[in-house]
Design an enzyme around this catalytic site. Structure first.
Site, PDB file in Angstrom:
ATOM      1  N   TYR A 101    -110.304  -3.755  15.987  1.00  0.00           N
ATOM      2  CA  TYR A 101    -110.864  -5.632  15.607  1.00  0.00           C
ATOM      3  C   TYR A 101    -109.122  -6.395  15.280  1.00  0.00           C
ATOM      4  O   TYR A 101    -107.943  -5.142  14.372  1.00  0.00           O
ATOM      5  CB  TYR A 101    -111.453  -5.392  14.360  1.00  0.00           C
ATOM      6  CG  TYR A 101    -112.068  -6.765  14.238  1.00  0.00           C
ATOM      7  CD1 TYR A 101    -113.045  -7.777  14.374  1.00  0.00           C
ATOM      8  CD2 TYR A 101    -111.084  -7.693  12.850  1.00  0.00           C
ATOM      9  CE1 TYR A 101    -113.355  -9.051  14.038  1.00  0.00           C
ATOM     10  CE2 TYR A 101    -111.134  -9.072  13.234  1.00  0.00           C
ATOM     11  CZ  TYR A 101    -112.265  -9.244  12.996  1.00  0.00           C
ATOM     12  OH  TYR A 101    -112.482 -11.281  12.440  1.00  0.00           O
ATOM     13  N   GLU A 189    -111.359 -14.540  17.478  1.00  0.00           N
ATOM     14  CA  GLU A 189    -111.276 -13.040  17.401  1.00  0.00           C
ATOM     15  C   GLU A 189    -111.103 -12.482  18.615  1.00  0.00           C
ATOM     16  O   GLU A 189    -112.708 -12.773  19.346  1.00  0.00           O
ATOM     17  CB  GLU A 189    -112.303 -12.262  16.127  1.00  0.00           C
ATOM     18  CG  GLU A 189    -113.989 -12.472  16.614  1.00  0.00           C
ATOM     19  CD  GLU A 189    -114.930 -12.220  15.546  1.00  0.00           C
ATOM     20  OE1 GLU A 189    -114.280 -11.850  13.667  1.00  0.00           O
ATOM     21  OE2 GLU A 189    -115.891 -11.791  15.770  1.00  0.00           O
TER      22      GLU A 189
END
Ligand code: GDP
Ligand code: MN
Length: 452
Positions: A101, A189
Site C-alpha cells: 500500500y 493512493e
C-alpha cells in the site's frame, strides 16, 4: 471529486509511474477486442467509485479473449454496493509476488501532507490501521522542501522492501507526491503497488480524490467528472450552487451558512436527534433555490422531519419564508417541518410561515427540540426554560457603550462604581475614535510613517 481507477492510473502514467497496459470497455465485445490486442492473460475490472470491488466479484481474470468477453458481460450486469457497473477496465494481468500500500493524504492533526505505506497492501488500509497499526509507516512531508529521497528510502526499508527495488520505489513515491500536489488532491493512493515475478513495481490500482474547491484550476480534471456515478441529489445540489452532504440521520436540515449548518447539526445531536444531511443554501436563497434544497432533502427516504434554520442577514426572512412556501406548494412534502427564522424581517417571515400552517420557533433550541420530537412521531410540545440571555434591543449601540450593554446581557447589572478595566476599555475606545479623526486630517498618519 473521486476519480475512477482508470483515470487515476492514466494520471499516474503521466507522472511516470508504471501501470499495466490496458483500455476501457463499455461492452463485452470491446473487452474481447482489447484482450485480443493485449494478446495475453487479462484482468477485467469494474469501474465504480467504491472500494472492495475485488471482494464483490467485480475483478476477474481471463485467459483469452472469449473469457474476457464472458466475464466482462457478467461484470457489466453487476451492481456493486448499489452502483451499476457501466464500464470495465481491461488490463494485462500481473504476476503478483507481493502487494504494497502506498498513499498520500492530508493529516490535519500534523498539518502536513503525509505519505503512508504498508507491506499489507491489497486490503483496505482502514482495516490494517485497525488490526495491525504497526504495519503502517508514516512520513510527514515539509511543504517547502517536499518529499526527500531519504524519506522515501526510510519508507521502503520500513515496509521491508528488498534493496534492488528501493530505487524504483523512491521514484514512484516522488511521482505520487508530485501527482498529489499538482492535481490539488486530498488523497492519492496505489493499492496495491505490486512486486511482480520479474521484480518490477507496478501500480495495479489507483484512487485519487480531488479537492472540489480547487477544481477551477484544473479544467481538464474537472472534465473527468462522471455524473452517472453520482447520487442525483448531489448532482442537483452542485448545479444549484448548494453545499450538500448526505448523512445517515433522520432530520433534514436546511440552513443558510456553513457555520450555522454545523452548529445546527451539533445541536441536533445534543438534543438526541441525528441530522440527515449538511446543507448550506448560501446567501440570497430565492424560492427556486429553497425548492431545490427541499426536493433534495426529501429525496432521502430516511428523513422523518425537516428543520429550517435561517438567519436573515443579507437574505431577508420574509423572502426566504416566501421561498419556503412556494417550495412547499411545489414539492408537497409528507413529513413534518419546523422553521426557525431570525434576523431581518423575521416577524413578517414567521407570519408568512404561520399562515402556511408551518410550525415555527424563535430560538434554535426550541426549533431543534421540536424537530427531534416530530421525527420520533411525538407531538412537538416543548417546555422551554426561561430565556437565559435577553435578546439585544434592535437599535444600534455605539461602540463606546457596548461594554455597559454587554454587562446587562450577562445578567449582571453594570457596577455602580466604574471598574478600572471598564475605564481603560472605554478610554481606549474613545482614544481610538480621536485618533481616526486626526488621521483623517492627515496629522497622525505622517507621524506614524516617520517613526517606523
Ligand atoms: P479493489 O478491490 O477495488 O481495491 O480493487 P484492486 O484493483 O485493488 O484489486 C483487488 C485485488 O485483485 C488486488 O489486490 C489483487 O489481489 C487482485 N488483482 C488485481 N489485478 C490483478 C492482476 O492483474 N493479477 C492478479 N493476479 N490479481 C489481480
Ligand atoms: Mn485496491
Amino acid at each position: 471529486m473521486k476519480l475512477h481507477e482508470y483515470q487515476s492510473k492514466a494520471l499516474f502514467a503521466q507522472y511516470g509511474m508504471p501501470i499495466p497496459r490496458g483500455k476501457l470497455a463499455s461492452t463485452p465485445e470491446e473487452a474481447r477486442h482489447i484482450a485480443r490486442d493485449l494478446g495475453r492473460r487479462v484482468v477485467v475490472k469494474s469501474q465504480v467509485l467504491v472500494g472492495g470491488r475485488g471482494k464483490a466479484g467485480g475483478i476477474q481474470l481471463a485467459r483469452n479473449p472469449d473469457e474476457a468477453e464472458r466475464v466482462a458481460s457478467e461484470i457489466l450486469s453487476m451492481e456493486i454496493k448499489g452502483l451499476p457497473v457501466r464500464k470495465v477496465l481491461v488490463d494485462e494481468a500481473a504476476d503478483i509476488r507481493t502487494e504494497i500500500y502506498l498513499g498520500v493524504v492530508i493529516d490535519r492533526a500534523q498539518r502536513r501532507v503525509v505519505m503512508m505505506a504498508s507491506s499489507a497492501g491489497g486490503v483496505d488500509i482502514e482495516e490494517v490501521a485497525r488490526d495491525t497499526p504497526e504495519k503502517i509507516i508514516r512520513v510527514a512531508i515539509d511543504p517547502f522542501i517536499g518529499l526527500r529521497d531519504y524519506q522515501a528510502r526510510q519508507i521502503a526499508f520500513g515496509i521491508g522492501l528488498e534493496r534492488d527495488l528501493v530505487r524504483d520505489f523512491t521514484s514512484i513515491a516522488q511521482a505520487l507526491y508530485r501527482c498529489f500536489l499538482e492535481t490539488d488532491a486530498s488523497l492519492a493512493e496505489i493499492n496495491p503497488l505490486v512486486v511482480t515475478g520479474d521484480r518490477k513495481l507496478i501500480a495495479l490500482d489507483g484512487k485519487i480524490i480531488l479537492d472540489d474547491n480547487a477544481l477551477y484550476r484544473h479544467p481538464e480534471l474537472a472534465a473527468m467528472r462522471d455524473i452517472d456515478e453520482e447520487a442525483p441529489a448531489e448532482v442537483e445540489a452542485r448545479q444549484r450552487g448548494l453545499s450538500y452532504i448526505k448523512l445517515d440521520g433522520e432530520i433534514g436540515c436546511m440552513v443558510n451558512g456553513a457555520g450555522l449548518a454545523m452548529a445546527t447539526m451539533d445541536l441536533t445531536q445534543l438534543f438526541g436527534g441525528s441530522p440527515a444531511n449538511f446543507l448550506d443554501i448560501g446567501g440570497g436563497a430565492q424560492a427556486d433555490k429553497v425548492a431545490a434544497a427541499l426536493r433534495i432533502i426529501l429525496a432521502d427516504p430516511n428523513v422523518k422531519a425537516v428543520l429550517f434554520n435561517i438567519f436573515g442577514g443579507i437574505a431577508r426572512c420574509d423572502e426566504v419564508a416566501r421561498g419556503i412556501v412556494t417550495a412547499l406548494r411545489e414539492v408537497n412534502p409528507k413529513v413534518p417541518m419546523v422553521a426557525r427564522l431570525v434576523g431581518t424581517n423575521e416577524e413578517e417571515g414567521r407570519r408568512i410561515l404561520a399562515d402556511a400552517h408551518l410550525e415555527t420557533a424563535t430560538t434554535l433550541a426550541e426549533a431543534i427540540k421540536k424537530a427531534v420530537a416530530l421525527a420520533r412521531g411525538e407531538e412537538a410540545v416543548i417546555e422551554l426554560p426561561p430565556a437565559a440571555i435577553k435578546p439585544l434591543p434592535a437599535r444600534r449601540v455605539p461602540a463606546s457603550k457596548a461594554i455597559t450593554r454587554r454587562a446587562v446581557v450577562d445578567g449582571r447589572k453594570p457596577a455602580a462604581r466604574k471598574s478600572p478595566i471598564r475605564k481603560v476599555a472605554i478610554r481606549r475606545a474613545s482614544k481610538n475614535a480621536k485618533k481616526s479623526k486626526i488621521s483623517k486630517v492627515g496629522k497622525v498618519s505622517t507621524k506614524a510613517k516617520g517613526s517606523r
